[in-house]
Design a protein around this motif. Structure first.
Motif, PDB file in Angstrom:
ATOM      1  N   LYS A  50       0.850  -1.184   0.000  1.00 24.80           N
ATOM      2  CA  LYS A  50       0.000   0.000   0.000  1.00 24.80           C
ATOM      3  C   LYS A  50       0.885   1.233   0.000  1.00 24.80           C
ATOM      4  O   LYS A  50       1.881   1.295   0.725  1.00 24.80           O
ATOM      5  CB  LYS A  50      -0.899  -0.003   1.241  1.00 24.80           C
ATOM      6  N   PHE A  51       0.542   2.215  -0.830  1.00 26.88           N
ATOM      7  CA  PHE A  51       1.344   3.429  -0.900  1.00 26.88           C
ATOM      8  C   PHE A  51       1.413   4.103   0.471  1.00 26.88           C
ATOM      9  O   PHE A  51       0.425   4.154   1.207  1.00 26.88           O
ATOM     10  CB  PHE A  51       0.746   4.419  -1.906  1.00 26.88           C
ATOM     11  N   ARG A  52       2.594   4.615   0.798  1.00 29.03           N
ATOM     12  CA  ARG A  52       2.799   5.356   2.041  1.00 29.03           C
ATOM     13  C   ARG A  52       2.759   6.857   1.763  1.00 29.03           C
ATOM     14  O   ARG A  52       2.791   7.297   0.621  1.00 29.03           O
ATOM     15  CB  ARG A  52       4.160   4.996   2.653  1.00 29.03           C
ATOM     16  N   ALA A  53       2.758   7.626   2.839  1.00 23.03           N
ATOM     17  CA  ALA A  53       2.779   9.080   2.710  1.00 23.03           C
ATOM     18  C   ALA A  53       4.044   9.523   1.985  1.00 23.03           C
ATOM     19  O   ALA A  53       5.118   8.942   2.163  1.00 23.03           O
ATOM     20  CB  ALA A  53       2.702   9.725   4.091  1.00 23.03           C
ATOM     21  N   SER A  54       3.923  10.562   1.175  1.00 24.02           N
ATOM     22  CA  SER A  54       5.055  11.019   0.368  1.00 24.02           C
ATOM     23  C   SER A  54       6.236  11.435   1.228  1.00 24.02           C
ATOM     24  O   SER A  54       7.394  11.344   0.793  1.00 24.02           O
ATOM     25  CB  SER A  54       4.623  12.183  -0.528  1.00 24.02           C
ATOM     26  N   ALA A  55       5.988  11.868   2.465  1.00 18.67           N
ATOM     27  CA  ALA A  55       7.084  12.295   3.340  1.00 18.67           C
ATOM     28  C   ALA A  55       8.014  11.139   3.691  1.00 18.67           C
ATOM     29  O   ALA A  55       9.173  11.356   4.054  1.00 18.67           O
ATOM     30  CB  ALA A  55       6.511  12.917   4.613  1.00 18.67           C
ATOM     31  N   GLU A  56       7.530   9.899   3.590  1.00 16.51           N
ATOM     32  CA  GLU A  56       8.346   8.737   3.937  1.00 16.51           C
ATOM     33  C   GLU A  56       9.182   8.235   2.766  1.00 16.51           C
ATOM     34  O   GLU A  56      10.091   7.420   2.959  1.00 16.51           O
ATOM     35  CB  GLU A  56       7.450   7.585   4.409  1.00 16.51           C
ATOM     36  N   LEU A  57       8.883   8.689   1.553  1.00 15.53           N
ATOM     37  CA  LEU A  57       9.481   8.069   0.377  1.00 15.53           C
ATOM     38  C   LEU A  57      10.995   8.243   0.309  1.00 15.53           C
ATOM     39  O   LEU A  57      11.708   7.312  -0.077  1.00 15.53           O
ATOM     40  CB  LEU A  57       8.830   8.622  -0.892  1.00 15.53           C
ATOM     41  N   ALA A  58      11.495   9.421   0.650  1.00 16.13           N
ATOM     42  CA  ALA A  58      12.934   9.662   0.516  1.00 16.13           C
ATOM     43  C   ALA A  58      13.737   8.706   1.385  1.00 16.13           C
ATOM     44  O   ALA A  58      14.742   8.132   0.938  1.00 16.13           O
ATOM     45  CB  ALA A  58      13.257  11.116   0.865  1.00 16.13           C
ATOM     46  N   SER A  59      13.305   8.500   2.635  1.00 18.19           N
ATOM     47  CA  SER A  59      14.044   7.595   3.519  1.00 18.19           C
ATOM     48  C   SER A  59      13.893   6.147   3.068  1.00 18.19           C
ATOM     49  O   SER A  59      14.848   5.361   3.126  1.00 18.19           O
ATOM     50  CB  SER A  59      13.573   7.758   4.966  1.00 18.19           C
ATOM     51  N   LEU A  60      12.710   5.775   2.591  1.00 14.76           N
ATOM     52  CA  LEU A  60      12.513   4.422   2.085  1.00 14.76           C
ATOM     53  C   LEU A  60      13.346   4.173   0.832  1.00 14.76           C
ATOM     54  O   LEU A  60      13.900   3.089   0.647  1.00 14.76           O
ATOM     55  CB  LEU A  60      11.031   4.185   1.780  1.00 14.76           C
TER      56      LEU A  60
END
Length: 253
Positions: free
Chosen positions: A148-158
């Motif tokens: 499931k897609f996560r919040a965009s704020a988490e994408l850089a660290s992921l």
């Protein structure tokens, strides 16, 4: 022997079912022998909650599986385990022409489950949010993933934990609107490959380059070659809105 190089989206049949429907009918309409050699069926399972559903699926589980279910401290996690394992048993039982309670599982070195005494048959399971994927393959090792897609704020660290250097460089150039779909396509693809080769989280994702797909495109099977594990065929699967999904198969010895 199956022609592994010809495995593509045409080798996959996609089905949808809810756990309530699976538990409420005696048969799912699968005939033994309906899964041809060299092909794969993927079931998209809509997860639901209800005491009637759990009561219907609970008797299908082994004592060990019931112990595992009761070990979950969070009720929704317990319920999802019961749903996925119960429906998996129903599906495999119909493919193999055996009662669901007679299906036996073994586990690989890193925890990947496998069928006991069923040469050539393989399966894999993944779940996220309100959905699960159950893949059954005849003749190939298989891995599947859904996220499931996560919040965009988490994408850089992921992204730092998942993408290779070349993938990350390309990902940084994408418009914001495309970044989530591109990242989760890469993540699910790598998870599927890792599960197909039986490595799970032991596979170092930043060292595995599968390329990026964005703008919601679904392409045909791609070859992903790794020195230690040979070649997998990777397919991006259609997924519910807000989700990404992928399947990988690996030729068996």
């Amino acid at each position: 022997m199956n022609d592994f190089s010809s495995f593509n989206q045409g080798s996959i049949q996609l089905h949808q079912i809810s756990a309530h429907a699976a538990a409420g009918i005696a048969r799912l309409g699968i005939e033994p022998g309906s899964l041809a050699a060299g092909s794969c069926h993927v079931w998209i399972l809509s997860l639901t909650v209800g005491d009637d559903l759990l009561a219907a699926l609970w008797p299908l589980l082994t004592e060990d599986e019931r112990t595992r279910a009761d070990a979950f401290r969070v009720p929704w996690a317990r319920n999802q385990f019961v749903q996925v394992r119960g429906v998996l048993r129903l599906l495999l039982g119909e493919y193999l022409g055996r009662p669901a309670t007679d299906i036996g599982f073994d586990y690989g070195e890193f925890g990947k489950p496998a069928l006991v005494h069923e040469a050539g048959w393989h399966f894999n399971v993944a779940h996220s949010g309100d959905y699960a994927l159950l893949a059954v393959a005849n003749g190939y090792e298989v891995g599947v993933d859904i996220e499931k897609f996560r919040a965009s704020a988490e994408l850089a660290s992921l992204a730092r934990m998942v993408l290779s250097r070349s993938e990350a460089a390309l990902w940084q150039t994408l418009p914001d609107v495309d970044r989530a779909s591109a990242f989760f396509a890469a993540w699910t693809g790598k998870e599927a490959v890792a599960k197909a080769v039986g490595q799970g989280l032991r596979l170092e994702f930043p060292r595995l380059d599968i390329g990026l797909m964005h703008q919601g495109r679904h392409v045909d099977a791609r070859a992903v070659t790794m020195d230690r594990f040979g070649t997998c065929r990777l397919v991006t699967l259609p997924a519910p809105p807000g989700y990404a999904a992928a399947l990988a198969v690996r030729e068996t010895a």
